[in-house]
Design a protein around this motif. Structure first.
Motif, mmCIF file in Angstrom:
data_model
loop_
_atom_site.group_PDB
_atom_site.id
_atom_site.type_symbol
_atom_site.label_atom_id
_atom_site.label_comp_id
_atom_site.label_asym_id
_atom_site.label_seq_id
_atom_site.Cartn_x
_atom_site.Cartn_y
_atom_site.Cartn_z
ATOM 1 N N SER A 122 -21.594 3.577 -4.275
ATOM 2 C CA SER A 122 -21.528 3.758 -2.822
ATOM 3 C C SER A 122 -20.097 3.615 -2.300
ATOM 4 N N LEU A 123 -19.272 2.803 -2.970
ATOM 5 C CA LEU A 123 -17.876 2.674 -2.553
ATOM 6 C C LEU A 123 -17.112 3.959 -2.865
ATOM 7 N N ARG A 124 -17.408 4.572 -3.994
ATOM 8 C CA ARG A 124 -16.799 5.869 -4.325
ATOM 9 C C ARG A 124 -17.265 6.957 -3.355
ATOM 10 N N GLN A 125 -18.534 6.895 -2.967
ATOM 11 C CA GLN A 125 -19.048 7.856 -1.996
ATOM 12 C C GLN A 125 -18.353 7.692 -0.650
ATOM 13 N N ALA A 126 -18.105 6.439 -0.257
ATOM 14 C CA ALA A 126 -17.417 6.184 1.013
ATOM 15 C C ALA A 126 -16.011 6.764 0.970
ATOM 16 N N PHE A 169 -14.593 9.784 3.452
ATOM 17 C CA PHE A 169 -13.428 9.645 4.318
ATOM 18 C C PHE A 169 -12.340 10.658 3.956
ATOM 19 N N ARG A 170 -12.206 10.992 2.690
ATOM 20 C CA ARG A 170 -11.241 12.036 2.301
ATOM 21 C C ARG A 170 -11.636 13.395 2.873
ATOM 22 N N GLU A 171 -12.927 13.725 2.790
ATOM 23 C CA GLU A 171 -13.395 14.982 3.371
ATOM 24 C C GLU A 171 -13.188 14.986 4.881
ATOM 25 N N GLY A 172 -13.402 13.828 5.505
ATOM 26 C CA GLY A 172 -13.181 13.710 6.943
ATOM 27 C C GLY A 172 -11.730 13.925 7.321
ATOM 28 N N LEU A 173 -10.820 13.456 6.485
ATOM 29 C CA LEU A 173 -9.397 13.655 6.746
ATOM 30 C C LEU A 173 -9.037 15.138 6.672
ATOM 31 N N GLN A 174 -9.590 15.842 5.695
ATOM 32 C CA GLN A 174 -9.348 17.280 5.578
ATOM 33 C C GLN A 174 -9.924 18.019 6.786
ATOM 34 N N LEU A 175 -11.113 17.610 7.216
ATOM 35 C CA LEU A 175 -11.713 18.237 8.392
ATOM 36 C C LEU A 175 -10.885 17.975 9.646
ATOM 37 N N ALA A 176 -10.319 16.778 9.764
ATOM 38 C CA ALA A 176 -9.495 16.451 10.929
ATOM 39 C C ALA A 176 -8.238 17.324 10.974
ATOM 40 N N ALA A 177 -7.635 17.568 9.820
ATOM 41 C CA ALA A 177 -6.457 18.443 9.779
ATOM 42 C C ALA A 177 -6.839 19.874 10.151
ATOM 43 N N ASP A 178 -7.977 20.337 9.650
ATOM 44 C CA ASP A 178 -8.449 21.681 10.005
ATOM 45 C C ASP A 178 -8.736 21.787 11.503
ATOM 46 N N MET A 184 0.844 -1.194 0.000
ATOM 47 C CA MET A 184 0.000 0.000 0.000
ATOM 48 C C MET A 184 0.878 1.242 0.000
ATOM 49 N N GLU A 185 0.437 2.244 -0.718
ATOM 50 C CA GLU A 185 1.122 3.537 -0.734
ATOM 51 C C GLU A 185 0.117 4.603 -0.340
ATOM 52 N N PRO A 186 0.555 5.573 0.447
ATOM 53 C CA PRO A 186 -0.394 6.596 0.889
ATOM 54 C C PRO A 186 -0.846 7.478 -0.266
ATOM 55 N N GLN A 187 -2.087 7.878 -0.233
ATOM 56 C CA GLN A 187 -2.627 8.784 -1.235
ATOM 57 C C GLN A 187 -2.394 10.225 -0.830
ATOM 58 N N VAL A 188 -2.410 10.492 0.464
ATOM 59 C CA VAL A 188 -2.234 11.848 0.974
ATOM 60 C C VAL A 188 -1.254 11.826 2.138
ATOM 61 N N CYS A 189 -0.692 12.976 2.409
ATOM 62 C CA CYS A 189 0.201 13.152 3.553
ATOM 63 C C CYS A 189 -0.266 14.376 4.331
ATOM 64 N N VAL A 190 -0.032 14.382 5.615
ATOM 65 C CA VAL A 190 -0.363 15.533 6.443
ATOM 66 C C VAL A 190 0.940 16.280 6.702
ATOM 67 N N CYS A 191 0.969 17.544 6.296
ATOM 68 C CA CYS A 191 2.157 18.376 6.462
ATOM 69 C C CYS A 191 1.870 19.500 7.449
ATOM 70 N N THR A 192 2.903 19.920 8.129
ATOM 71 C CA THR A 192 2.754 21.037 9.056
ATOM 72 C C THR A 192 3.560 22.216 8.546
ATOM 73 N N SER A 193 3.074 23.388 8.852
ATOM 74 C CA SER A 193 3.801 24.610 8.535
ATOM 75 C C SER A 193 3.524 25.608 9.650
ATOM 76 N N GLU A 194 4.385 26.601 9.754
ATOM 77 C CA GLU A 194 4.192 27.612 10.788
ATOM 78 C C GLU A 194 3.584 28.856 10.181
ATOM 79 N N THR A 195 2.640 29.439 10.914
ATOM 80 C CA THR A 195 2.035 30.688 10.473
ATOM 81 C C THR A 195 2.903 31.844 10.943
#
Length: 180
Positions: free
Chosen positions: A133-137, A141-150, A63-74
């Motif tokens: 429905s699998l595409r919707q799932a 989950f992708r939207e949820g990941l973005q919300l979690a980072a926010d 498996m390879e990750p589709q997205v990564c979570v990056c940090t930056s300073e404001t």
């Protein structure tokens, strides 16, 4: 006069903190809705394809990750989290793949398969024609990941605001006790 300015700054900081808390609560509700929607869509896909067609046995061996979570300073020194696609190369990734010299002639060996430049869509693990429905799932989950980072960025900003608020309250108490 300084006490009045300090109180005005305290009020504005408190209002900003309350706005951030309200935004955090809204994002939490949205995250819960996305995760619930994702699991419901996944169960609909299992029902449509069969329980054995959607499960851990269909996962890819590598498996390879589709997205990564990056940090930056404001600009005020706080950390901000963001979700980026894994196919976007960072400056560290650019450059030669091998550090050693290559031999042009000689022994021929089987080349090792290089990882694909763009990660494969995980939906292809379950077949070519997957239910909607699998595409919707996946989208939920992708939207949820973005919300979690926010939400993580927002929680850092809230904790910074609370510490600033406590510092201003202490300063105001010292100023008022010194004036009395």
């Amino acid at each position: 006069m300084a006490a009045a300015d300090l109180r005005a700054e305290l009020d504005s900081l408190l209002l900003q903190l309350l706005r951030d808390l309200e935004e955090l609560e809204a994002k939490r509700a949205a995250l819960n809705a996305r995760v619930e929607e994702g699991w419901l869509s996944l169960s609909k896909a299992r029902y449509a394809m069969g329980t054995k067609s959607v499960g851990p046995l269909q996962y890819a061996s590598r498996m390879e990750p589709q997205v990564c979570v990056c940090t930056s300073e404001t600009q005020n020194g706080l950390q901000k989290f963001r979700v980026v696609r894994a196919s976007a190369q960072t400056p560290e990734d650019v450059g030669p793949r091998e550090a050693a010299l290559r031999r042009r002639k000689g022994l021929t060996r089987t080349p090792e398969p290089e990882p694909s430049p763009a990660p494969q869509d995980p939906l292809n693990w379950f077949g070519i024609l997957v239910p909607h429905s699998l595409r919707q799932a996946q989208a939920s989950f992708r939207e949820g990941l973005q919300l979690a980072a926010d939400m993580a960025s927002l929680q850092i900003r809230i904790s910074w605001g609370r510490s600033q608020l406590r510092g201003l309250q202490d300063t105001l108490k010292q100023l008022e006790s010194g004036a009395a």
